[in-house]
Design a protein around this motif. Structure first.
Motif, PDB file in Angstrom:
ATOM      1  N   ARG A   1      15.296   1.884   7.568  1.00 52.52           N
ATOM      2  CA  ARG A   1      15.631   0.651   8.279  1.00 52.52           C
ATOM      3  C   ARG A   1      14.532  -0.392   8.171  1.00 52.52           C
ATOM      4  O   ARG A   1      14.784  -1.583   8.389  1.00 52.52           O
ATOM      5  CB  ARG A   1      15.913   0.922   9.756  1.00 52.52           C
ATOM      6  N   ARG A   2      13.328   0.000   7.825  1.00 51.39           N
ATOM      7  CA  ARG A   2      12.202  -0.926   7.785  1.00 51.39           C
ATOM      8  C   ARG A   2      12.119  -1.695   6.472  1.00 51.39           C
ATOM      9  O   ARG A   2      12.331  -1.154   5.393  1.00 51.39           O
ATOM     10  CB  ARG A   2      10.875  -0.168   7.977  1.00 51.39           C
ATOM     11  N   LYS A   3      11.783  -2.976   6.569  1.00 50.86           N
ATOM     12  CA  LYS A   3      11.461  -3.760   5.383  1.00 50.86           C
ATOM     13  C   LYS A   3      10.141  -3.238   4.819  1.00 50.86           C
ATOM     14  O   LYS A   3       9.233  -2.884   5.564  1.00 50.86           O
ATOM     15  CB  LYS A   3      11.316  -5.243   5.736  1.00 50.86           C
ATOM     16  N   TYR A   4      10.032  -3.197   3.508  1.00 47.86           N
ATOM     17  CA  TYR A   4       8.801  -2.702   2.881  1.00 47.86           C
ATOM     18  C   TYR A   4       8.502  -3.531   1.645  1.00 47.86           C
ATOM     19  O   TYR A   4       8.382  -3.029   0.530  1.00 47.86           O
ATOM     20  CB  TYR A   4       8.954  -1.220   2.543  1.00 47.86           C
ATOM     21  N   LYS A   5       8.422  -4.858   1.848  1.00 52.01           N
ATOM     22  CA  LYS A   5       8.172  -5.781   0.747  1.00 52.01           C
ATOM     23  C   LYS A   5       6.688  -5.934   0.497  1.00 52.01           C
ATOM     24  O   LYS A   5       6.228  -5.943  -0.643  1.00 52.01           O
ATOM     25  CB  LYS A   5       8.787  -7.144   1.062  1.00 52.01           C
TER      26      LYS A   5
ATOM     27  N   LEU B   1       0.821  -1.205   0.000  1.00 50.37           N
ATOM     28  CA  LEU B   1       0.000   0.000   0.000  1.00 50.37           C
ATOM     29  C   LEU B   1       0.856   1.256   0.000  1.00 50.37           C
ATOM     30  O   LEU B   1       1.997   1.239   0.476  1.00 50.37           O
ATOM     31  CB  LEU B   1      -0.912   0.019   1.230  1.00 50.37           C
ATOM     32  N   ASN B   2       0.263   2.359  -0.503  1.00 52.49           N
ATOM     33  CA  ASN B   2       0.938   3.654  -0.399  1.00 52.49           C
ATOM     34  C   ASN B   2       0.007   4.728   0.175  1.00 52.49           C
ATOM     35  O   ASN B   2       0.317   5.917   0.126  1.00 52.49           O
ATOM     36  CB  ASN B   2       1.520   4.101  -1.747  1.00 52.49           C
ATOM     37  N   LYS B   3      -1.145   4.259   0.737  1.00 50.71           N
ATOM     38  CA  LYS B   3      -2.066   5.174   1.405  1.00 50.71           C
ATOM     39  C   LYS B   3      -2.576   4.543   2.704  1.00 50.71           C
ATOM     40  O   LYS B   3      -2.581   3.325   2.851  1.00 50.71           O
ATOM     41  CB  LYS B   3      -3.259   5.518   0.497  1.00 50.71           C
ATOM     42  N   TYR B   4      -3.005   5.394   3.603  1.00 46.67           N
ATOM     43  CA  TYR B   4      -3.516   4.951   4.909  1.00 46.67           C
ATOM     44  C   TYR B   4      -4.751   4.057   4.750  1.00 46.67           C
ATOM     45  O   TYR B   4      -5.664   4.362   3.991  1.00 46.67           O
ATOM     46  CB  TYR B   4      -3.876   6.183   5.748  1.00 46.67           C
TER      47      TYR B   4
ATOM     48  N   TYR C   1       2.280   1.726   4.843  1.00 41.85           N
ATOM     49  CA  TYR C   1       1.983   2.357   3.558  1.00 41.85           C
ATOM     50  C   TYR C   1       3.051   3.375   3.156  1.00 41.85           C
ATOM     51  O   TYR C   1       2.999   3.959   2.070  1.00 41.85           O
ATOM     52  CB  TYR C   1       0.612   3.048   3.595  1.00 41.85           C
ATOM     53  N   ASP C   2       4.041   3.568   4.015  1.00 40.33           N
ATOM     54  CA  ASP C   2       5.077   4.552   3.747  1.00 40.33           C
ATOM     55  C   ASP C   2       6.438   3.906   3.974  1.00 40.33           C
ATOM     56  O   ASP C   2       6.732   3.431   5.073  1.00 40.33           O
ATOM     57  CB  ASP C   2       4.892   5.755   4.684  1.00 40.33           C
ATOM     58  N   GLY C   3       7.265   3.875   2.939  1.00 43.95           N
ATOM     59  CA  GLY C   3       8.581   3.258   3.043  1.00 43.95           C
ATOM     60  C   GLY C   3       9.695   4.249   3.308  1.00 43.95           C
ATOM     61  O   GLY C   3      10.863   3.958   3.043  1.00 43.95           O
ATOM     62  N   ALA C   4       9.358   5.409   3.888  1.00 48.72           N
ATOM     63  CA  ALA C   4      10.353   6.458   4.096  1.00 48.72           C
ATOM     64  C   ALA C   4      11.399   6.071   5.134  1.00 48.72           C
ATOM     65  O   ALA C   4      12.544   6.536   5.072  1.00 48.72           O
ATOM     66  CB  ALA C   4       9.661   7.749   4.508  1.00 48.72           C
ATOM     67  N   GLU C   5      11.010   5.222   6.107  1.00 49.21           N
ATOM     68  CA  GLU C   5      11.970   4.810   7.135  1.00 49.21           C
ATOM     69  C   GLU C   5      12.885   3.741   6.536  1.00 49.21           C
ATOM     70  O   GLU C   5      12.478   2.591   6.340  1.00 49.21           O
ATOM     71  CB  GLU C   5      11.240   4.266   8.370  1.00 49.21           C
TER      72      GLU C   5
END
Length: 302
Positions: free
Chosen positions: A53-57, A30-33, A47-51
């Protein structure tokens, strides 16, 4: 894709999606809330991969029947469990909606974010279980569908003291439990003397690599008897009724990083139905005599 409806709520801003062959949603990003209404309250998927260090698969995954399988949270979320409130960046569920696994952190190891960085970020948590009470950082914890704790996974540098049928054992990597809370398995931190039906053996897997605390080298039956163990430090000689002698000892294999070094391969020893199985060889205990000596490692390369 906008507005994909599930039984947990509407998914907004789907940037990628995968389906089962039958057409049911399998996973998505996702890219929205969005909000998922579950038995643990309203949960917000990532929904936000800005961090960085976080996995965002993936944000969410589902079973083929539409039940929620996993959720990567937008931010660390508190989940109310049978042993109290636990923080989670990733949670896995059973098909009936109950929590299966919780991961307090879900970081991505890179050259810029190391395991040590992740460890420093981890929070110490208080636990009070059948085998003991302690305060420790954990990688993950799993539960049975009955809500009781199934296993606990530790960070590689940490250990806890576990009260087992063989006494208190310093345990690394993790510990698994039966549904009633009895210790099912643990990973001894150091060579630990265990009294077995054939004599005293050292339970220790020198090469143990812990992915999680579900499977370990020292295993107990539910009644507390020894089910199996791995030994890197013992040599076992067996004399049969004809006086024939056979010896078992740990093996050696070439170190994957240094071809001139040799690593110990522990013996896998199992006990069941009046028998013992050492690696692939099985013996009836009452028909043989067993002698246990210290294994002397052979240095064959120079």
């Amino acid at each position: 894709m906008e507005g994909f409806k599930t039984s947990y709520g509407m998914l907004n801003g789907i940037s990628s999606i995968e389906f089962y062959n039958g057409g049911a949603i399998k996973e998505c990003k996702l890219n929205k809330y969005s909000e998922m209404k579950t038995i643990y309250g309203k949960l917000v998927p990532q929904y936000d991969g800005a961090e960085l260090r976080r996995k965002y698969k993936r944000s969410l995954s589902f079973y083929e029947n539409g039940s929620l399988q996993s959720i990567s949270f937008q931010k660390q979320t508190t989940i109310d469990t049978s042993i109290g409130k636990l923080p989670a960046e990733l949670a896995v569920f059973y098909e009936n909606g109950k929590i299966k696994r919780i991961f307090p952190l879900n970081g991505k190891m890179t050259a810029y974010w190391t395991e040590q960085n992740e460890y420093k970020l981890a929070e110490e948590l208080n636990f009070s279980l059948e085998f003991g009470a302690f305060k420790k950082k954990i990688i993950g914890i799993s539960f049975y569908e009955s809500d009781s704790v199934k296993s606990l996974t530790l960070w590689p540098k940490d250990f806890i003291e576990v009260l087992t049928p063989c006494g208190i054992i310093e345990t690394r990597i993790g510990v698994s439990l039966y549904p009633n809370g009895a210790v099912k398995s643990c990973e001894p931190r150091k060579q630990t003397m265990i009294n077995t039906i054939i004599g005293e053996l050292h339970a220790f897997d020198v090469g143990a690599i812990g992915i999680n605390g579900d499977v370990n080298s020292l295993n107990f039956n539910e009644d507390g008897t020894i089910k199996s163990l791995r030994s890197s430090l013992d040599k076992i000689s067996i004399k049969d009724i004809d006086g024939q002698l056979k010896t078992h000892e740990p093996g050696l294999k070439t170190n994957r990083f240094n071809p001139l070094a040799m690593d110990v391969v522990p013996m896998n020893i199992q006990f069941y139905e009046g028998k013992i199985k050492i690696n692939e060889d099985e013996y009836i205990i009452k028909e043989n005599e067993f002698y246990i000596d210290k294994y002397i490692r052979k240095f064959l390369r120079s």
